[in-house]
Motif scaffolding. Structure first.
Motif, PDB file in Angstrom:
ATOM      1  N   LYS A 192      48.160  49.769  45.272  1.00 28.50           N
ATOM      2  CA  LYS A 192      48.058  48.307  45.325  1.00 28.50           C
ATOM      3  C   LYS A 192      47.100  47.944  46.465  1.00 28.50           C
ATOM      4  N   GLN A 193      45.862  47.665  46.091  1.00 26.68           N
ATOM      5  CA  GLN A 193      44.840  47.312  47.067  1.00 26.68           C
ATOM      6  C   GLN A 193      44.379  45.860  46.918  1.00 26.68           C
ATOM      7  N   HIS A 194      44.639  45.261  45.769  1.00 27.90           N
ATOM      8  CA  HIS A 194      44.268  43.866  45.531  1.00 27.90           C
ATOM      9  C   HIS A 194      45.447  42.952  45.840  1.00 27.90           C
ATOM     10  N   GLU A 195      45.116  41.730  46.246  1.00 27.24           N
ATOM     11  CA  GLU A 195      46.145  40.735  46.550  1.00 27.24           C
ATOM     12  C   GLU A 195      46.474  39.846  45.356  1.00 27.24           C
ATOM     13  N   GLU A 196      45.623  39.885  44.347  1.00 26.19           N
ATOM     14  CA  GLU A 196      45.837  39.060  43.153  1.00 26.19           C
ATOM     15  C   GLU A 196      45.717  39.951  41.906  1.00 26.19           C
ATOM     16  N   TYR A 197      45.838  39.333  40.736  1.00 27.43           N
ATOM     17  CA  TYR A 197      45.829  40.039  39.454  1.00 27.43           C
ATOM     18  C   TYR A 197      44.549  40.861  39.278  1.00 27.43           C
ATOM     19  N   ILE A 198      44.676  41.978  38.588  1.00 31.42           N
ATOM     20  CA  ILE A 198      43.522  42.791  38.211  1.00 31.42           C
ATOM     21  C   ILE A 198      43.017  42.276  36.868  1.00 31.42           C
ATOM     22  N   SER A 199      41.778  41.812  36.862  1.00 30.15           N
ATOM     23  CA  SER A 199      41.239  41.118  35.683  1.00 30.15           C
ATOM     24  C   SER A 199      40.452  42.023  34.749  1.00 30.15           C
ATOM     25  N   GLY A 200      39.829  43.079  35.276  1.00 27.85           N
ATOM     26  CA  GLY A 200      39.011  43.944  34.438  1.00 27.85           C
ATOM     27  C   GLY A 200      38.811  45.303  35.071  1.00 27.85           C
ATOM     28  N   MET A 201      38.405  46.284  34.249  1.00 31.32           N
ATOM     29  CA  MET A 201      38.182  47.646  34.733  1.00 31.32           C
ATOM     30  C   MET A 201      37.014  48.282  33.997  1.00 31.32           C
ATOM     31  N   ALA A 202      36.346  49.211  34.682  1.00 32.05           N
ATOM     32  CA  ALA A 202      35.263  49.992  34.080  1.00 32.05           C
ATOM     33  C   ALA A 202      35.244  51.354  34.746  1.00 32.05           C
ATOM     34  N   ILE A 203      34.713  52.356  34.037  1.00 34.58           N
ATOM     35  CA  ILE A 203      34.654  53.716  34.597  1.00 34.58           C
ATOM     36  C   ILE A 203      33.282  54.312  34.310  1.00 34.58           C
ATOM     37  N   ASP A 204      32.822  55.175  35.221  1.00 36.88           N
ATOM     38  CA  ASP A 204      31.496  55.765  35.079  1.00 36.88           C
ATOM     39  C   ASP A 204      31.487  56.838  34.000  1.00 36.88           C
ATOM     40  N   HIS A 205      30.298  57.333  33.703  1.00 36.88           N
ATOM     41  CA  HIS A 205      30.115  58.299  32.625  1.00 36.88           C
ATOM     42  C   HIS A 205      30.881  59.587  32.873  1.00 36.88           C
ATOM     43  N   PHE A 235      34.495  39.847  49.981  1.00 32.27           N
ATOM     44  CA  PHE A 235      35.060  38.759  49.179  1.00 32.27           C
ATOM     45  C   PHE A 235      33.938  37.873  48.629  1.00 32.27           C
ATOM     46  N   GLN A 236      34.096  37.492  47.354  1.00 30.94           N
ATOM     47  CA  GLN A 236      33.149  36.570  46.725  1.00 30.94           C
ATOM     48  C   GLN A 236      33.838  35.225  46.510  1.00 30.94           C
ATOM     49  N   ASN A 237      33.036  34.223  46.262  1.00 31.63           N
ATOM     50  CA  ASN A 237      33.596  32.903  45.971  1.00 31.63           C
ATOM     51  C   ASN A 237      34.269  32.921  44.601  1.00 31.63           C
ATOM     52  N   GLY A 238      35.513  32.529  44.555  1.00 36.63           N
ATOM     53  CA  GLY A 238      36.233  32.477  43.288  1.00 36.63           C
ATOM     54  C   GLY A 238      36.733  33.835  42.844  1.00 36.63           C
ATOM     55  N   ASP A 239      37.394  33.863  41.692  1.00 38.77           N
ATOM     56  CA  ASP A 239      37.931  35.093  41.126  1.00 38.77           C
ATOM     57  C   ASP A 239      36.804  35.931  40.539  1.00 38.77           C
ATOM     58  N   LEU A 240      36.910  37.248  40.657  1.00 34.54           N
ATOM     59  CA  LEU A 240      36.072  38.144  39.863  1.00 34.54           C
ATOM     60  C   LEU A 240      36.845  38.436  38.579  1.00 34.54           C
ATOM     61  N   THR A 241      36.236  38.128  37.453  1.00 31.67           N
ATOM     62  CA  THR A 241      36.960  38.097  36.176  1.00 31.67           C
ATOM     63  C   THR A 241      36.697  39.278  35.261  1.00 31.67           C
ATOM     64  N   SER A 242      35.586  39.992  35.469  1.00 35.98           N
ATOM     65  CA  SER A 242      35.193  41.047  34.533  1.00 35.98           C
ATOM     66  C   SER A 242      34.161  41.940  35.189  1.00 35.98           C
ATOM     67  N   VAL A 243      33.981  43.142  34.614  1.00 32.88           N
ATOM     68  CA  VAL A 243      33.065  44.109  35.223  1.00 32.88           C
ATOM     69  C   VAL A 243      32.418  44.962  34.142  1.00 32.88           C
ATOM     70  N   ALA A 244      31.144  45.328  34.352  1.00 29.93           N
ATOM     71  CA  ALA A 244      30.415  46.189  33.421  1.00 29.93           C
ATOM     72  C   ALA A 244      29.406  47.018  34.198  1.00 29.93           C
ATOM     73  N   ILE A 245      29.226  48.269  33.778  1.00 28.75           N
ATOM     74  CA  ILE A 245      28.243  49.159  34.399  1.00 28.75           C
ATOM     75  C   ILE A 245      26.941  49.058  33.607  1.00 28.75           C
ATOM     76  N   MET A 246      25.828  48.791  34.295  1.00 26.24           N
ATOM     77  CA  MET A 246      24.543  48.522  33.655  1.00 26.24           C
ATOM     78  C   MET A 246      23.460  49.432  34.233  1.00 26.24           C
ATOM     79  N   LYS A 247      22.259  49.318  33.677  1.00 26.86           N
ATOM     80  CA  LYS A 247      21.061  50.006  34.174  1.00 26.86           C
ATOM     81  C   LYS A 247      21.279  51.512  34.333  1.00 26.86           C
TER      82      LYS A 247
END
Length: 414
Positions: A192-205, A235-247
């Motif tokens: 448990k490292q986050h203080e709020e809900y976990i909104s999204g997850m991604a994993i590397d190749h 910390f960013q402004n607002g909730d982080l809602t989703s995540v994707a690995i690109m490039k």
């Protein structure tokens, strides 16, 4: 003789009227010809051939009885799964033939809202998580419940990621992450490292680094090979809602409740390398389409195609008119995007052309308040779905309307 004449008159009258029993009265030639013509016409009139089914650009919308929270495509077949606010799960086959969508089965095992569904990599199992804190695993063919983890978390589960055929991760409303091993039937990692809900997850190749986004405005980095927590981003402004690995694994993109896209360099997760505003109310769900292009769904009901580096909103893929979109998913063949929203529908969008789009480092200066470019026939005016008053942006300009070109000021590097 008089009687004979009367008798013959009676015979003539009876023959004319066709009343004498046992005597056949010949029809006149005109009547026979009419009858023959009618018979010929009946033979010439062939039964109507069945109409060919109408082929659509995308499958028809699927209507549900409750708001759909989550949607997922099968990895190899034209099958789609959806989970709704009542905890029900539906599996449909889909087709571009009109009337071709069919419900295969449904499940009501969850006691509360179903928050995410996902097919196993081999397509034989369907995983689901719920507000009731449980994880369900069902057989795709018949919908039979194969395994239930009734109290997987102490708090409602909000997100899930299938890692491989044996491992999957879950995140709950309190910020707790668990990684499960189906061979053991238990979680081998819990943090448990986050203080709020976990909104999204991604994993590397390499299936080594697991990334999480949270309502506390941070991205978490976990090494599941070594079963350790590495770091939290700033910390960013607002909730982080989703995540994707690109490039090709060099960049990580995160959606935000503030309508921003945040970019991180791989191995530089502590601070963002770039950010840009999408001009959306909130970016709630993102999905990679190519190495540089992703689709982002927002609470304003619009699905935008976005290019990264140079950072550019390419246009609109589709929309749920005035309804917040919960989640989007890409089909296994890359032809369709599915979206679910508060209008209780799952809609399909043609994204086959996105992979051919290239974005120049230079861009034309747009007029203030310009509309999004429509990237499909159903977006902003085609078909049944449209926003009243929004017109597709055109590339044709009057000769007197000169446009200046300016160098793209996007920051960041590949």
């Amino acid at each position: 003789m008089k009687l004979a004449r009367v008798y013959y008159k009676y015979i003539f009258f009876s023959l004319s009227a066709g009343e004498m029993p046992g005597v056949s009265v010949a029809k006149d030639s005109d009547t026979e010809e009419d009858g023959e013509e009618n018979d010929e016409n009946e033979q010439d009139e062939e039964p109507d051939e069945p109409k060919e089914p109408k082929i659509r650009e995308t499958p028809e919308d699927i209507k549900f009885e409750a708001i759909v929270n989550t949607v997922a495509f099968h990895p190899t077949r034209d099958i789609l799964a959806a989970g709704d606010l009542d905890g029900d799960i539906y599996v449909h086959s889909y087709s571009c033939v009109e009337g071709g969508n069919k419900e295969l089965w449904s499940s009501g095992h969850h006691l509360k809202s179903c928050r995410e569904v996902a097919f196993s990599h081999d397509g034989e199992k369907l995983f689901s998580i719920s507000k009731d804190k449980s994880v369900h695993i069902m057989d795709v063919e018949g919908g039979k419940l194969v395994k239930r983890i009734s109290k997987a978390h102490s708090d409602p589960i909000n997100s899930m990621l299938l890692i491989d055929e044996n491992l999957f991760a879950t995140g709950d409303d309190s910020g707790t992450l668990k990684v499960w091993d189906l061979r053991r039937g238990t979680a081998f990692m819990e943090m448990k490292q986050h203080e709020e809900y976990i909104s999204g997850m991604a994993i590397d190749h390499d299936k080594k680094i697991l990334l999480t986004t949270s309502g506390d405005g941070t991205m978490g980095v976990f090494n599941i090979k070594r079963r350790r927590f590495d770091l939290l981003s700033e910390f960013q402004n607002g909730d982080l809602t989703s995540v994707a690995i690109m490039k090709r694994g060099k960049k990580v993109a995160c959606g935000s409740s503030e309508g921003m896209i945040y970019l991180f360099n791989w191995d530089g997760f502590g601070a963002t390398s770039d950010r840009f505003a999408v001009k959306a109310e909130s970016v709630d769900s993102i999905i990679p389409i190519t190495d540089s292009i992703l689709c982002a769904a927002s609470t304003d009901g619009v699905i935008r195609a976005i290019n990264l580096l140079p950072n550019r909103v390419i246009g609109s893929v589709g929309q749920h008119v005035g309804e917040p979109i919960e989640q989007i998913a890409k089909s296994y063949d890359g032809h369709f995007l599915a979206s679910c929203a508060h209008d209780q529908k799952v809609k399909f969008w043609d994204i086959s052309s996105l992979s051919a789009i290239t974005v120049s480092d230079y861009r034309r200066r747009k007029k203030k308040g310009g509309n999004l470019k429509s990237l499909s026939k159903k977006a902003f005016g085609g078909g049944d779905d449209f926003f009243s008053g929004l017109i597709e942006e055109t590339e044709i300009k009057k000769p007197e309307e000169k446009e200046e070109e300016e160098e793209d000021s996007d920051s960041g590097s590949d």
